[in-house]
Design a protein around this motif. Sequence first.
Motif, PDB file in Angstrom:
ATOM      1  N   UNK A   1       0.833  -1.200   0.000  1.00  0.00           N
ATOM      2  CA  UNK A   1       0.000   0.000   0.000  1.00  0.00           C
ATOM      3  C   UNK A   1       0.868   1.251   0.000  1.00  0.00           C
ATOM      4  N   UNK A   2       0.432   2.258  -0.744  1.00  0.00           N
ATOM      5  CA  UNK A   2       1.129   3.546  -0.869  1.00  0.00           C
ATOM      6  C   UNK A   2       2.543   3.387  -1.418  1.00  0.00           C
ATOM      7  N   UNK A   3       2.697   2.467  -2.334  1.00  0.00           N
ATOM      8  CA  UNK A   3       3.980   2.209  -2.981  1.00  0.00           C
ATOM      9  C   UNK A   3       3.875   2.637  -4.441  1.00  0.00           C
ATOM     10  N   UNK A   4       4.981   3.131  -5.001  1.00  0.00           N
ATOM     11  CA  UNK A   4       5.071   3.307  -6.451  1.00  0.00           C
ATOM     12  C   UNK A   4       5.877   2.131  -6.975  1.00  0.00           C
ATOM     13  N   UNK A   5       5.200   1.258  -7.685  1.00  0.00           N
ATOM     14  CA  UNK A   5       5.775  -0.023  -8.088  1.00  0.00           C
ATOM     15  C   UNK A   5       5.935  -0.034  -9.611  1.00  0.00           C
ATOM     16  N   UNK A   6       7.159  -0.164 -10.069  1.00  0.00           N
ATOM     17  CA  UNK A   6       7.430  -0.191 -11.519  1.00  0.00           C
ATOM     18  C   UNK A   6       7.438  -1.635 -12.015  1.00  0.00           C
ATOM     19  N   UNK A   7       6.864  -1.842 -13.204  1.00  0.00           N
ATOM     20  CA  UNK A   7       6.964  -3.138 -13.881  1.00  0.00           C
ATOM     21  C   UNK A   7       7.778  -2.925 -15.147  1.00  0.00           C
ATOM     22  N   UNK A   8       8.887  -3.659 -15.247  1.00  0.00           N
ATOM     23  CA  UNK A   8       9.813  -3.473 -16.372  1.00  0.00           C
ATOM     24  C   UNK A   8       9.967  -4.774 -17.145  1.00  0.00           C
ATOM     25  N   UNK A   9      10.326  -4.640 -18.381  1.00  0.00           N
ATOM     26  CA  UNK A   9      10.570  -5.790 -19.236  1.00  0.00           C
ATOM     27  C   UNK A   9      10.638  -5.342 -20.679  1.00  0.00           C
ATOM     28  N   UNK A  10      11.122  -6.214 -21.540  1.00  0.00           N
ATOM     29  CA  UNK A  10      11.199  -5.896 -22.961  1.00  0.00           C
ATOM     30  C   UNK A  10       9.800  -5.794 -23.555  1.00  0.00           C
ATOM     31  N   UNK A  11       9.701  -5.167 -24.727  1.00  0.00           N
ATOM     32  CA  UNK A  11       8.432  -5.164 -25.453  1.00  0.00           C
ATOM     33  C   UNK A  11       7.986  -6.605 -25.671  1.00  0.00           C
ATOM     34  N   UNK A  12       6.725  -6.890 -25.382  1.00  0.00           N
ATOM     35  CA  UNK A  12       6.210  -8.239 -25.568  1.00  0.00           C
ATOM     36  C   UNK A  12       6.474  -9.172 -24.400  1.00  0.00           C
ATOM     37  N   UNK A  13       7.019  -8.648 -23.288  1.00  0.00           N
ATOM     38  CA  UNK A  13       7.331  -9.509 -22.132  1.00  0.00           C
ATOM     39  C   UNK A  13       6.079  -9.933 -21.381  1.00  0.00           C
TER      40      UNK A  13
ATOM     41  N   UNK B   1       9.818   0.107  -5.728  1.00  0.00           N
ATOM     42  CA  UNK B   1      10.070  -1.305  -6.000  1.00  0.00           C
ATOM     43  C   UNK B   1       9.901  -1.555  -7.494  1.00  0.00           C
ATOM     44  N   UNK B   2      10.688  -2.500  -8.017  1.00  0.00           N
ATOM     45  CA  UNK B   2      10.596  -2.872  -9.433  1.00  0.00           C
ATOM     46  C   UNK B   2      10.397  -4.378  -9.532  1.00  0.00           C
ATOM     47  N   UNK B   3       9.405  -4.783 -10.336  1.00  0.00           N
ATOM     48  CA  UNK B   3       9.262  -6.195 -10.708  1.00  0.00           C
ATOM     49  C   UNK B   3       9.634  -6.321 -12.177  1.00  0.00           C
ATOM     50  N   UNK B   4      10.531  -7.264 -12.477  1.00  0.00           N
ATOM     51  CA  UNK B   4      10.979  -7.480 -13.853  1.00  0.00           C
ATOM     52  C   UNK B   4      10.280  -8.713 -14.426  1.00  0.00           C
TER      53      UNK B   4
ATOM     54  N   UNK C   1      10.790 -12.408 -13.131  1.00  0.00           N
ATOM     55  CA  UNK C   1      12.216 -12.748 -13.020  1.00  0.00           C
ATOM     56  C   UNK C   1      12.820 -12.293 -11.690  1.00  0.00           C
ATOM     57  N   UNK C   2      12.530 -11.043 -11.298  1.00  0.00           N
ATOM     58  CA  UNK C   2      13.176 -10.521 -10.092  1.00  0.00           C
ATOM     59  C   UNK C   2      12.389  -9.358  -9.519  1.00  0.00           C
ATOM     60  N   UNK C   3      12.702  -9.053  -8.244  1.00  0.00           N
ATOM     61  CA  UNK C   3      12.186  -7.854  -7.577  1.00  0.00           C
ATOM     62  C   UNK C   3      13.378  -7.046  -7.098  1.00  0.00           C
ATOM     63  N   UNK C   4      13.338  -5.754  -7.345  1.00  0.00           N
ATOM     64  CA  UNK C   4      14.449  -4.877  -6.952  1.00  0.00           C
ATOM     65  C   UNK C   4      13.880  -3.734  -6.126  1.00  0.00           C
ATOM     66  N   UNK C   5      14.338  -3.595  -4.894  1.00  0.00           N
ATOM     67  CA  UNK C   5      13.888  -2.505  -4.039  1.00  0.00           C
ATOM     68  C   UNK C   5      14.794  -1.296  -4.237  1.00  0.00           C
ATOM     69  N   UNK C   6      14.196  -0.109  -4.266  1.00  0.00           N
ATOM     70  CA  UNK C   6      14.954   1.129  -4.450  1.00  0.00           C
ATOM     71  C   UNK C   6      14.753   2.006  -3.210  1.00  0.00           C
TER      72      UNK C   6
END
Length: 510
Positions: A31-43, A214-217, A224-229
């Motif tokens: 809650x109250x997080x800005x969560x990025x989802x990253x990956x290549x086009x078509x991922x 936070x980033x989910x790839x 694949x992974x979670x990266x905390x910033x």
Amino acid sequence: MHEKTILEMRNVRKTFGPVVALDQVDLLVKEQEIHAICGENGAGKSTLMNVLSGVYPYGSYSGEIDYDGKVRQFKNLRDSEKEGIVIIHQELALIPYLSIMENIFLGNEQVERGSINWDKTKEKAIELMDRVGLDADPEELIVNIGVGKQQLVEIAKAMAKDVRLLILDEPTAALNEDDSEHLLGLIRNLRDNNGITAIIISHKLNEIAAIADMVTVIRDGKSISKIEITETSPLDEDKLIADMVGRSLEARYPEHKRNEDGEVIFETIDWTVYHNEDTHRLVNDKVNIQVKAGEIIGIAGLMGSGRTEFAMSVFGKSYGSKIQGTLRLNGKEVNLKNVGQAIHHKLAYVSEDRKVYGLNLISTIRENTTLSNLNDLLKGFSIDREKEKAIAEKYRKELRTKSASIESKCSELSGGNQQKVVLSKWIYTNPDIMILDEPTRGIDVGAKYEIYEIIHKLADQGKAIIVISSELPELLGISDRVYTMAEGKVTANLVNDDLTQDDLMKKMTA
């Protein structure tokens, strides 16, 4: 940021016929997080968000969605919006010829006694516009405001639905730097002051580093992974890239040897253009640009500097009025009255908007690839279909376009693969000069690298390349020289020896 989990998606699997788009994907958002989802086009990033919001209804996928402590089975967008989940797609869902306030309350009208209360609609619209920092007349038509303000209308529209979880798919892809910063600041403000949780799909690593907690790839349909910033643990961009593309990119830009020996094959002298509709408004003022064979030239400028207007006016006068000045191609002065003449004189232009001007999305890769050079396929009075198939397949393989076949519709392709089809279309015309306007907009870092390799290969073949880009690191990474523009004028011609972004910015704002 709270420790309470607002969203958990477990083992989500989604298929389209034989194609597996999502394969046991997990996502956990606090809650109250800005969560990025990253990956290549078509991922599978957008597909995952479409599952969450009910665009792909319960029953069309497997896996569980736990939102706000309850298992959810959304059957459509209305179901998810009732719970405060609102998705803003990359292609904005606004009606151009309705007003701002009508769009804000579209499908959510302020009805009293069976009819819309327009006074209440306007009053509430002004309140929401103030909250998102949108300075405009609520009765202004959408068609009359810029894309940055249109994004704010979409967020005001979400606020009108009591949003708790805001999903933004590539929110800054079409925005200039100032509008992007304003939008990212607004998202932070909504988190800090309104308690809103945000999920952002983005390819812009600098923006992710600046805003995400936070980033989910996702790669090839798998999480694949979670990266905390955090302040003490900033984003490791190299690790993020490696997770996204499945390999490390030793450099963001391929190595390229500058060609200084070619002949000048593209030149404008005192090129002057007035606005298409407001014929008293100057948009290009005596622009002088030279490009040699085998050279990659960058054009840098802020929004409104006249970059795209210059490119389109040169390309068969497809933009502008009262065009004056001299255009020389391969040493000869030419007067290109239309796009057909531009193509005949071996000039190609890859538009910044591939979905509107670059491709016919409902047509196949085969049909789009050959569209600019149909004369080459004529066999008597009809098209040689076997030759057409061979040409399309040749470019699909050479540019490594990912698709089931050349009969795949372009609407089914990722952004990076759509851009490869656009490049195929123009490479097939065998141009001497290629103007590439924002060639990597909305494309992931792995696909960008492949586009840069294609650009270098074209330059190595002796073609003159002009790249227009809003991403200054991109221009510095691939260009031999950079022209800067401001208010329709060329302000500098800089050889790319140890150039910096600051060097460019000073000249762009001159």
